[in-house]
Design an enzyme around this catalytic site. Structure first.
Site, PDB file in Angstrom:
ATOM      1  N   ASP A  82      24.867  35.864  -3.567  1.00  0.00           N
ATOM      2  CA  ASP A  82      25.539  36.801  -4.475  1.00  0.00           C
ATOM      3  C   ASP A  82      26.809  36.143  -5.023  1.00  0.00           C
ATOM      4  O   ASP A  82      27.645  35.660  -4.240  1.00  0.00           O
ATOM      5  CB  ASP A  82      25.880  38.081  -3.669  1.00  0.00           C
ATOM      6  CG  ASP A  82      26.295  39.237  -4.542  1.00  0.00           C
ATOM      7  OD1 ASP A  82      25.980  39.239  -5.748  1.00  0.00           O
ATOM      8  OD2 ASP A  82      26.947  40.178  -4.007  1.00  0.00           O
ATOM      9  N   HIS A 208      25.451  45.452 -11.326  1.00  0.00           N
ATOM     10  CA  HIS A 208      26.320  45.237 -10.159  1.00  0.00           C
ATOM     11  C   HIS A 208      27.133  46.501  -9.938  1.00  0.00           C
ATOM     12  O   HIS A 208      27.228  47.351 -10.818  1.00  0.00           O
ATOM     13  CB  HIS A 208      27.263  44.046 -10.417  1.00  0.00           C
ATOM     14  CG  HIS A 208      26.605  42.724 -10.166  1.00  0.00           C
ATOM     15  ND1 HIS A 208      26.941  41.920  -9.109  1.00  0.00           N
ATOM     16  CD2 HIS A 208      25.603  42.090 -10.823  1.00  0.00           C
ATOM     17  CE1 HIS A 208      26.181  40.836  -9.127  1.00  0.00           C
ATOM     18  NE2 HIS A 208      25.355  40.909 -10.165  1.00  0.00           N
ATOM     19  N   GLY A 210      26.671  49.088  -7.854  1.00  0.00           N
ATOM     20  CA  GLY A 210      25.812  50.283  -7.865  1.00  0.00           C
ATOM     21  C   GLY A 210      26.341  51.441  -7.029  1.00  0.00           C
ATOM     22  O   GLY A 210      25.885  52.579  -7.198  1.00  0.00           O
ATOM     23  N   ASN A 232      26.527  47.672  -2.049  1.00  0.00           N
ATOM     24  CA  ASN A 232      27.155  47.207  -0.806  1.00  0.00           C
ATOM     25  C   ASN A 232      28.119  48.262  -0.268  1.00  0.00           C
ATOM     26  O   ASN A 232      27.972  48.760   0.846  1.00  0.00           O
ATOM     27  CB  ASN A 232      27.892  45.878  -1.068  1.00  0.00           C
ATOM     28  CG  ASN A 232      28.449  45.276   0.209  1.00  0.00           C
ATOM     29  OD1 ASN A 232      27.962  45.571   1.307  1.00  0.00           O
ATOM     30  ND2 ASN A 232      29.458  44.439   0.093  1.00  0.00           N
TER      31      ASN A 232
HETATM   32  P1  13P Z   1      29.223  47.719  -4.676  1.00  0.00           P
HETATM   33  O1  13P Z   1      29.930  47.176  -3.452  1.00  0.00           O
HETATM   34  O2  13P Z   1      30.140  48.430  -5.596  1.00  0.00           O
HETATM   35  O3  13P Z   1      28.024  48.517  -4.304  1.00  0.00           O
HETATM   36  O4  13P Z   1      28.702  46.442  -5.504  1.00  0.00           O
HETATM   37  C1  13P Z   1      27.852  45.521  -4.888  1.00  0.00           C
HETATM   38  C2  13P Z   1      27.591  44.371  -5.774  1.00  0.00           C
HETATM   39  O5  13P Z   1      27.574  44.480  -6.978  1.00  0.00           O
HETATM   40  C3  13P Z   1      27.345  43.051  -5.144  1.00  0.00           C
HETATM   41  O6  13P Z   1      27.297  42.019  -6.070  1.00  0.00           O
END
Ligand code: 13P
Length: 284
Positions: A82, A208, A210, A232
């Site tokens: 990532d 990204h 989300g 995440n």
């Molecule tokens: P969040 O932590 O806002 O869900 O985003 C995760 C993400 O985009 C990882 O690249």
């Protein structure tokens, strides 16, 4: 199953109108919670690993855990870097066993981003590894990536289309108004950018940030051509809330399994909810 590149499921996702979740791996409980969710939902998924998470867990542990999780879950799983910051990091991950990498060249000038992404695509595709590229900057904080939300720049659709044509990335992250972390208000998603880009490139769009995006906005994004959604923070919040409540209400609790186990269940529940929302349940 063994680890697969995202091309195993993303073209089908865009064609059939669902999205595959990237769920970030932070420790063993995340690995197990996410894999258990996927097994229960019969959903493909992507393990996202940031460079910070890799430093925390160690590259070899990350690959070993992902391989075991893929066998256990019995669904297609991609192990994906990532926001990779360089060619060197991407190659190190591929050598270690990653099946997919993201190169985040969004802070470079446009032509330079294209050139650097092309180099990674050439090397990765030669060994069957999928690649995600990024255009425009996504606000908020994600480990080493910090962007002031005021300064986050939306992707220009014309530039995004040419970026895809010239790089042939398998997934295209574009800044459309989402941010990493939880939102203070409701995010303003620029659906017109998603629509214009998605109609003109083969690869699905990646959303990204989300976490905290309303369900209706997620569904609309998928309808317009988003095929990969990263989550995440919501899993972290759910896990930590359960652990905090337990430790506060039972100050004598010292066995980590007694609080990490419920934390793991909270991650699983969060991820299962997202898989259903994204329409990936039953698509393994
Ligand atoms: P969040 O932590 O806002 O869900 O985003 C995760 C993400 O985009 C990882 O690249």
């Amino acid at each position: 199953m063994s680890l697969v590149p995202m091309t195993e499921f993303l073209p089908r996702a865009k064609k059939e109108g669902f999205a595959v979740g990237q769920f970030n791996m932070n420790n063993l409980e995340f690995v197990q919670g996410i894999a258990a969710a996927a097994k229960a939902e019969k959903s493909p998924f992507i393990f996202g690993v940031s460079e910070g998470a890799m430093r925390y867990m160690g590259l070899e542990y990350v690959v070993a855990m992902a391989e075991i999780a893929a066998k256990e879950a019995e669904v297609p799983v991609a192990l994906h870097l990532d926001h990779g910051s360089s060619f060197e990091v991407a190659m190190k991950c591929i050598q270690a066993g990653f099946s997919s990498v993201m190169f985040d060249g969004s802070h470079h000038p446009y032509e330079e981003n294209i050139r650097l992404t092309q180099e990674i695509v050439k090397a990765a595709h030669a060994v069957g590894v999928s690649v995600e590229g990024e255009l425009g900057t996504i606000g908020g904080v994600e480990d080493d990536v910090q962007v002031d939300e005021e300064k986050a720049a939306l992707a220009n659709p014309k530039e995004a289309i040419r970026f895809w044509e010239e790089t042939q990335v398998d997934a295209m992250a574009i800044a459309v108004g989402t941010a990493h972390g939880m939102y203070k208000g409701e995010p303003k998603i620029h659906f017109n950018i998603i629509e214009e880009v998605a109609q003109n490139i083969d690869a699905p769009i990646v959303l990204h940030g989300g976490s905290g995006v309303p369900d209706s906005a997620i569904q609309e994004s998928i309808r317009l051509g988003v095929g990969k959604i990263n989550v995440n923070t919501e899993s972290q919040v759910a896990c930590t809330q359960v652990i905090r409540d337990l430790l506060v209400s039972q100050p004598d609790m010292i066995d980590p399994r007694k609080y990490l186990g419920p934390g793991r269940e909270a991650i699983q529940e969060t991820v299962q909810g997202k898989m259903r929302l994204f329409g990936s349940s039953g698509k393994a």
